[in-house]
Design a protein around this motif. Structure first.
Motif, PDB file in Angstrom:
ATOM      1  N   UNK A  61       4.914  -1.497   9.442  1.00 34.29           N
ATOM      2  CA  UNK A  61       3.722  -0.075   9.397  1.00 34.29           C
ATOM      3  C   UNK A  61       2.466   0.225   9.361  1.00 34.29           C
ATOM      4  N   UNK A  62       1.293  -0.298  10.095  1.00 34.30           N
ATOM      5  CA  UNK A  62       0.398   0.110   9.494  1.00 34.30           C
ATOM      6  C   UNK A  62      -0.325   0.809   9.331  1.00 34.30           C
ATOM      7  N   UNK A  63      -0.381   1.927   8.936  1.00 34.69           N
ATOM      8  CA  UNK A  63      -0.892   3.244   8.170  1.00 34.69           C
ATOM      9  C   UNK A  63      -0.373   3.435   6.438  1.00 34.69           C
ATOM     10  N   UNK A  64       0.752   2.212   6.697  1.00 35.93           N
ATOM     11  CA  UNK A  64       1.159   2.602   5.304  1.00 35.93           C
ATOM     12  C   UNK A  64       0.852   1.099   4.671  1.00 35.93           C
ATOM     13  N   UNK A  65       0.187   0.400   5.482  1.00 33.92           N
ATOM     14  CA  UNK A  65       0.728  -1.100   4.859  1.00 33.92           C
ATOM     15  C   UNK A  65      -0.870  -1.043   4.375  1.00 33.92           C
ATOM     16  N   UNK A  66      -2.101  -1.098   5.428  1.00 32.42           N
ATOM     17  CA  UNK A  66      -3.561  -0.566   4.481  1.00 32.42           C
ATOM     18  C   UNK A  66      -3.750   0.291   3.740  1.00 32.42           C
ATOM     19  N   UNK A  67      -4.744  -0.387   2.290  1.00 33.05           N
ATOM     20  CA  UNK A  67      -4.218   0.360   0.875  1.00 33.05           C
ATOM     21  C   UNK A  67      -6.014   0.271   1.316  1.00 33.05           C
ATOM     22  N   UNK A  68      -6.177   1.542   1.011  1.00 33.13           N
ATOM     23  CA  UNK A  68      -8.363   1.393   0.490  1.00 33.13           C
ATOM     24  C   UNK A  68      -8.533   1.285  -1.173  1.00 33.13           C
ATOM     25  N   UNK A  69      -9.014   0.235  -1.820  1.00 31.44           N
ATOM     26  CA  UNK A  69      -9.108  -0.099  -3.261  1.00 31.44           C
ATOM     27  C   UNK A  69      -9.838   1.281  -3.941  1.00 31.44           C
ATOM     28  N   UNK A  70      -9.537   0.899  -4.926  1.00 36.14           N
ATOM     29  CA  UNK A  70     -11.237   1.515  -5.627  1.00 36.14           C
ATOM     30  C   UNK A  70     -12.544   1.091  -5.076  1.00 36.14           C
ATOM     31  N   UNK A  71     -12.842   0.199  -5.292  1.00 36.23           N
ATOM     32  CA  UNK A  71     -14.200  -0.660  -4.840  1.00 36.23           C
ATOM     33  C   UNK A  71     -14.558  -0.920  -3.643  1.00 36.23           C
ATOM     34  N   UNK A  72     -13.655   0.239  -2.431  1.00 35.02           N
ATOM     35  CA  UNK A  72     -14.002   0.278  -0.697  1.00 35.02           C
ATOM     36  C   UNK A  72     -13.457  -0.632  -0.252  1.00 35.02           C
ATOM     37  N   UNK A  73     -13.161  -1.934  -0.942  1.00 37.23           N
ATOM     38  CA  UNK A  73     -12.641  -2.485  -0.238  1.00 37.23           C
ATOM     39  C   UNK A  73     -11.124  -1.954   0.783  1.00 37.23           C
ATOM     40  N   UNK A  74     -10.064  -3.264   0.969  1.00 37.22           N
ATOM     41  CA  UNK A  74      -8.943  -2.912   1.794  1.00 37.22           C
ATOM     42  C   UNK A  74      -8.044  -4.416   1.809  1.00 37.22           C
ATOM     43  N   UNK A  75      -6.736  -3.646   1.639  1.00 42.46           N
ATOM     44  CA  UNK A  75      -5.840  -4.530   0.660  1.00 42.46           C
ATOM     45  C   UNK A  75      -4.651  -4.815   2.208  1.00 42.46           C
ATOM     46  N   UNK A  76      -4.109  -5.650   2.072  1.00 42.93           N
ATOM     47  CA  UNK A  76      -2.970  -5.448   2.834  1.00 42.93           C
ATOM     48  C   UNK A  76      -1.570  -5.182   1.786  1.00 42.93           C
ATOM     49  N   UNK A  77      -1.074  -4.193   1.911  1.00 40.45           N
ATOM     50  CA  UNK A  77       0.448  -4.691   0.623  1.00 40.45           C
ATOM     51  C   UNK A  77       1.387  -4.146   2.150  1.00 40.45           C
TER      52      UNK A  77
END
Length: 279
Positions: free
Chosen positions: A167-183
């Motif tokens: 579920x991509x919309x829930x899996x890609x998370x924006x971090x506090x420094x503007x980066x992106x995590x895959x959870x």
């Protein structure tokens, strides 16, 4: 002379019993559900997401097996082994919608109790937003793998098929420094006990533009979605048995209304073909 004949008779009788015993043991091992191998197929698909692309770097698929025998390939003695014949590579998850799936492995694995599966990712993960590629960090996937509960006995000679549904919309998370995590938020489905919903979405007769619609199947426990292809076809795979609401959501700029079917019944190991859905 009679004594010698009796000796040979006893000798051949004992030898026959030994051979029979060995044969029986061999047959018992064959019938043992934890001896031998089972066939395992692992595929990957994705629910739609609001990105240009989401690339994941698949390096391996592993399972945790508990078996009475020696576990070939378990170099660390921890029960984890690669399923083998893994089709490694960098895959765009957003290319795996509308019923499209990617086979990651189709292998023979040891029979036994499989508690978990894990997807091991490499470092070449990224997300594309408005044409710009950004690195996608995977905090735990590169080291220990993304783990899923399986809790299933693999019986020798049987076939097992699993679908990893991102579920991509829930899996890609924006971090506090503007980066992106895959959870990753991934639903693991044993396809042997699941159903499928298919159909074709047709625009109104006077509609001349290209149309892509989002098809969403949901109930209180499960939400599964896919985009229609160029011909309006959709396929919702790995659907647990139950009753669902189906919504066909056309592109915002199409001006078309959402089409709803309140009750769609899905049965195990069957396909519910909804036919043509006219918007």
């Amino acid at each position: 002379m009679r004594i010698l004949k009796t000796f040979y008779l006893k000798y051949f009788l004992i030898a026959g019993l030994i051979i029979f015993g060995l044969t029986s043991c061999s047959e018992d091992n064959t019938d043992n559900p934890e001896s031998g191998t089972a066939n395992l197929t692992v595929r990957m698909t994705d629910a739609p997401g609001d990105y240009d692309a989401v690339f994941v770097d698949v390096q391996d698929v592993e399972i945790h097996v508990q078996t009475d025998g020696t576990l070939e390939g378990d170099t660390d003695g921890d029960g984890w082994i690669s399923v083998g014949n893994v089709d490694t590579g960098v895959y765009d998850l957003l290319g795996l919608t509308g019923g499209v799936t990617q086979v990651l492995a189709n292998s023979e694995v040891p029979a036994g109790y499989v508690s978990q599966m894990r997807l091991v990712l490499g470092s070449e993960n990224s997300v594309v937003i408005d044409g710009e590629t950004k690195s996608l960090n995977v905090p735990s996937g590169q080291e220990s793998g993304l783990k899923f509960q399986i809790d299933k006995d693999f019986v020798a000679g049987e076939n097992y098929s699993f679908l990893l549904d991102f579920d991509v919309d829930k899996s890609v998370v924006v971090t506090g420094n503007g980066g992106y995590n895959l959870n990753p938020v991934i639903r693991v489905n044993t396809e042997a006990n699941a159903g499928k919903v298919v159909g074709t979405v047709l625009p109104p007769a006077d509609f001349t533009a290209d149309l892509t619609s989002l098809v969403v199947l949901s109930n209180n426990d499960v939400t599964i979605s896919a985009y229609t292809d160029a011909n309006g076809n959709f396929s919702l795979n790995g659907v647990p048995a139950g009753t669902y609401k189906l919504e066909v959501i056309p592109d915002d700029d199409s001006g078309l209304s959402i089409y709803t079917i309140d009750e769609v019944v899905v049965e195990e190991n069957s396909t519910n073909d909804l036919g043509e859905i006219q918007l």
